[in-house]
Design an enzyme around this catalytic site. Structure first.
Site, PDB file in Angstrom:
ATOM      1  N   GLY A  12      -9.226  -3.133  24.243  1.00 13.03           N
ATOM      2  CA  GLY A  12      -9.356  -4.572  23.996  1.00 13.03           C
ATOM      3  C   GLY A  12      -9.760  -4.865  22.562  1.00 13.03           C
ATOM      4  O   GLY A  12      -9.221  -5.764  21.913  1.00 13.03           O
ATOM      5  N   ASP A  70     -19.725  -2.479  16.549  1.00 13.88           N
ATOM      6  CA  ASP A  70     -20.555  -2.352  17.732  1.00 13.88           C
ATOM      7  C   ASP A  70     -20.881  -3.775  18.134  1.00 13.88           C
ATOM      8  O   ASP A  70     -21.259  -4.603  17.303  1.00 13.88           O
ATOM      9  CB  ASP A  70     -21.825  -1.552  17.465  1.00 13.88           C
ATOM     10  CG  ASP A  70     -22.436  -1.093  18.787  1.00 13.88           C
ATOM     11  OD1 ASP A  70     -21.801  -0.271  19.478  1.00 13.88           O
ATOM     12  OD2 ASP A  70     -23.510  -1.588  19.155  1.00 13.88           O
ATOM     13  N   PHE A 151     -11.141  -9.636  27.461  1.00 12.43           N
ATOM     14  CA  PHE A 151     -11.554  -8.425  28.177  1.00 12.43           C
ATOM     15  C   PHE A 151     -13.041  -8.531  28.496  1.00 12.43           C
ATOM     16  O   PHE A 151     -13.724  -9.464  28.069  1.00 12.43           O
ATOM     17  CB  PHE A 151     -11.252  -7.162  27.344  1.00 12.43           C
ATOM     18  CG  PHE A 151     -12.054  -7.039  26.082  1.00 12.43           C
ATOM     19  CD1 PHE A 151     -11.667  -7.699  24.932  1.00 12.43           C
ATOM     20  CD2 PHE A 151     -13.203  -6.271  26.036  1.00 12.43           C
ATOM     21  CE1 PHE A 151     -12.410  -7.594  23.755  1.00 12.43           C
ATOM     22  CE2 PHE A 151     -13.959  -6.145  24.867  1.00 12.43           C
ATOM     23  CZ  PHE A 151     -13.551  -6.818  23.719  1.00 12.43           C
ATOM     24  N   ASP A 154     -15.556 -11.679  29.144  1.00 11.55           N
ATOM     25  CA  ASP A 154     -14.938 -12.956  28.742  1.00 11.55           C
ATOM     26  C   ASP A 154     -14.778 -14.000  29.859  1.00 11.55           C
ATOM     27  O   ASP A 154     -15.005 -15.185  29.604  1.00 11.55           O
ATOM     28  CB  ASP A 154     -13.577 -12.706  28.067  1.00 11.55           C
ATOM     29  CG  ASP A 154     -13.735 -12.183  26.648  1.00 11.55           C
ATOM     30  OD1 ASP A 154     -14.850 -12.272  26.101  1.00 11.55           O
ATOM     31  OD2 ASP A 154     -12.741 -11.689  26.086  1.00 11.55           O
ATOM     32  N   LYS A 174      -9.550 -17.429  20.410  1.00 12.75           N
ATOM     33  CA  LYS A 174     -10.721 -16.541  20.490  1.00 12.75           C
ATOM     34  C   LYS A 174     -11.020 -15.901  19.135  1.00 12.75           C
ATOM     35  O   LYS A 174     -12.168 -15.892  18.685  1.00 12.75           O
ATOM     36  CB  LYS A 174     -10.507 -15.458  21.559  1.00 12.75           C
ATOM     37  CG  LYS A 174     -11.719 -14.536  21.652  1.00 12.75           C
ATOM     38  CD  LYS A 174     -11.640 -13.456  22.710  1.00 12.75           C
ATOM     39  CE  LYS A 174     -12.829 -12.503  22.548  1.00 12.75           C
ATOM     40  NZ  LYS A 174     -12.745 -11.294  23.349  1.00 12.75           N
ATOM     41  N   HIS A 179     -17.420 -13.636  17.618  1.00 14.68           N
ATOM     42  CA  HIS A 179     -18.310 -12.771  16.855  1.00 14.68           C
ATOM     43  C   HIS A 179     -17.508 -11.769  16.023  1.00 14.68           C
ATOM     44  O   HIS A 179     -17.748 -11.585  14.845  1.00 14.68           O
ATOM     45  CB  HIS A 179     -19.244 -12.063  17.840  1.00 14.68           C
ATOM     46  CG  HIS A 179     -18.530 -11.401  19.009  1.00 14.68           C
ATOM     47  ND1 HIS A 179     -17.471 -11.992  19.678  1.00 14.68           N
ATOM     48  CD2 HIS A 179     -18.689 -10.191  19.603  1.00 14.68           C
ATOM     49  CE1 HIS A 179     -17.042 -11.179  20.633  1.00 14.68           C
ATOM     50  NE2 HIS A 179     -17.770 -10.089  20.604  1.00 14.68           N
TER      51      HIS A 179
HETATM   52  P1  IMP Z   1     -19.260  -0.992  22.238  1.00 14.39           P
HETATM   53  O1  IMP Z   1     -17.854  -0.503  22.355  1.00 14.39           O
HETATM   54  O2  IMP Z   1     -20.292   0.046  22.451  1.00 14.39           O
HETATM   55  O3  IMP Z   1     -19.471  -1.791  20.970  1.00 14.39           O
HETATM   56  O4  IMP Z   1     -19.465  -1.996  23.443  1.00 14.39           O
HETATM   57  C1  IMP Z   1     -19.087  -3.317  23.374  1.00 14.39           C
HETATM   58  C2  IMP Z   1     -19.200  -3.921  24.734  1.00 14.39           C
HETATM   59  O5  IMP Z   1     -19.699  -5.255  24.594  1.00 14.39           O
HETATM   60  C3  IMP Z   1     -17.853  -4.063  25.427  1.00 14.39           C
HETATM   61  O6  IMP Z   1     -17.522  -2.927  26.168  1.00 14.39           O
HETATM   62  C4  IMP Z   1     -18.091  -5.287  26.292  1.00 14.39           C
HETATM   63  O7  IMP Z   1     -18.862  -4.948  27.401  1.00 14.39           O
HETATM   64  C5  IMP Z   1     -18.970  -6.153  25.394  1.00 14.39           C
HETATM   65  N1  IMP Z   1     -18.157  -7.003  24.496  1.00 14.39           N
HETATM   66  C6  IMP Z   1     -18.164  -6.988  23.141  1.00 14.39           C
HETATM   67  N2  IMP Z   1     -17.301  -7.890  22.637  1.00 14.39           N
HETATM   68  C7  IMP Z   1     -16.721  -8.473  23.692  1.00 14.39           C
HETATM   69  C8  IMP Z   1     -15.717  -9.488  23.798  1.00 14.39           C
HETATM   70  O8  IMP Z   1     -15.169 -10.018  22.818  1.00 14.39           O
HETATM   71  N3  IMP Z   1     -15.372  -9.825  25.051  1.00 14.39           N
HETATM   72  C9  IMP Z   1     -15.956  -9.264  26.158  1.00 14.39           C
HETATM   73  N4  IMP Z   1     -16.867  -8.309  26.113  1.00 14.39           N
HETATM   74  C10 IMP Z   1     -17.267  -7.922  24.883  1.00 14.39           C
END
Ligand code: IMP
Length: 195
Positions: A12, A70, A151, A154, A174, A179
């Site tokens: 995603g 992150d 994803f 959302d 979006k 962010h």
């Molecule tokens: P990372 O890959 O360790 O940075 O984890 C990020 C996690 O934050 C994702 O797996 C989602 O659970 C959540 N997340 C971050 N950005 C989004 C977004 O734009 N939509 C939905 N979930 C998000």
């Protein structure tokens, strides 16, 4: 053509980086296209630290520039959780349909529904200090899941200015307010400067 490696295997996220960076003239390569590179351990306690860990992992291994984000969801009624543990919340491989349902259940009688997505994007290059760009997107926890796009969390993340959940937005909607989209504009502005 400028090449950029995204140090992530989250489909995603990679899709969103592609949507945002390719129209700006970048060729986006995901770390999986470099082979089986493994995963960096996200041992940081902040988004910023974890973003640097992930990007530096690829730069150190392959000697190339990389970006990593992150990101996560901070729910005020949960004291800011799941935060940096958003991907691991209720289990890394647990379907989001279930995670989202549990959040809605725990929020059922909660009046304070404010939350935010947070994103830190790190850029690393051999022999240089990492740079990090951060931004947030202020939202509310919805009353019920809505929408099929996006994803993760959302469908339950309601963005008041557009009267939609993140999953009801088009990708352009979006990416313009998210962010990740806003942090990426900061990175892009920085990349366009001379270094
Ligand atoms: P990372 O890959 O360790 O940075 O984890 C990020 C996690 O934050 C994702 O797996 C989602 O659970 C959540 N997340 C971050 N950005 C989004 C977004 O734009 N939509 C939905 N979930 C998000």
């Amino acid at each position: 053509m400028k090449q950029i490696v995204i140090a992530s295997s989250n489909a995603g996220k990679i899709r969103e980086f592609r949507e945002m960076l390719e129209p700006r003239g970048y060729t986006v390569i995901s770390q999986n296209e470099l082979g089986d590179v493994g995963e960096a351990d996200e041992t940081g306690t902040t988004f910023r630290e974890n973003a640097v860990i992930k990007a530096a992992y690829i730069t150190n291994k392959f000697g190339i520039p990389a970006i990593a984000d992150d990101s996560g969801l901070e729910i005020d009624a949960f004291g800011g959780k799941p935060g940096v543990y958003s991907a691991r919340f209720l289990g890394h491989d647990t379907p989001y349909e279930y995670k989202n349902r549990i959040i809605l259940e725990r929020m059922e009688n909660e009046e304070v529904r404010t939350c935010r997505y947070v994103c830190a994007i790190a850029y690393t290059e051999p022999g240089k200090d990492p740079v990090v760009f951060e931004d947030t997107c202020e939202c509310l926890i919805a009353r019920e899941p809505k929408g099929e796009n996006g994803f993760g969390y959302d469908p339950i993340i309601y963005y008041e200015p557009l009267h939609k959940t993140m999953a009801e937005m088009t990708k352009d909607e979006k990416n313009a307010i998210s962010h990740r989209g806003k942090a990426l504009v900061k990175l892009e502005n920085w990349l366009n400067e001379d270094h």
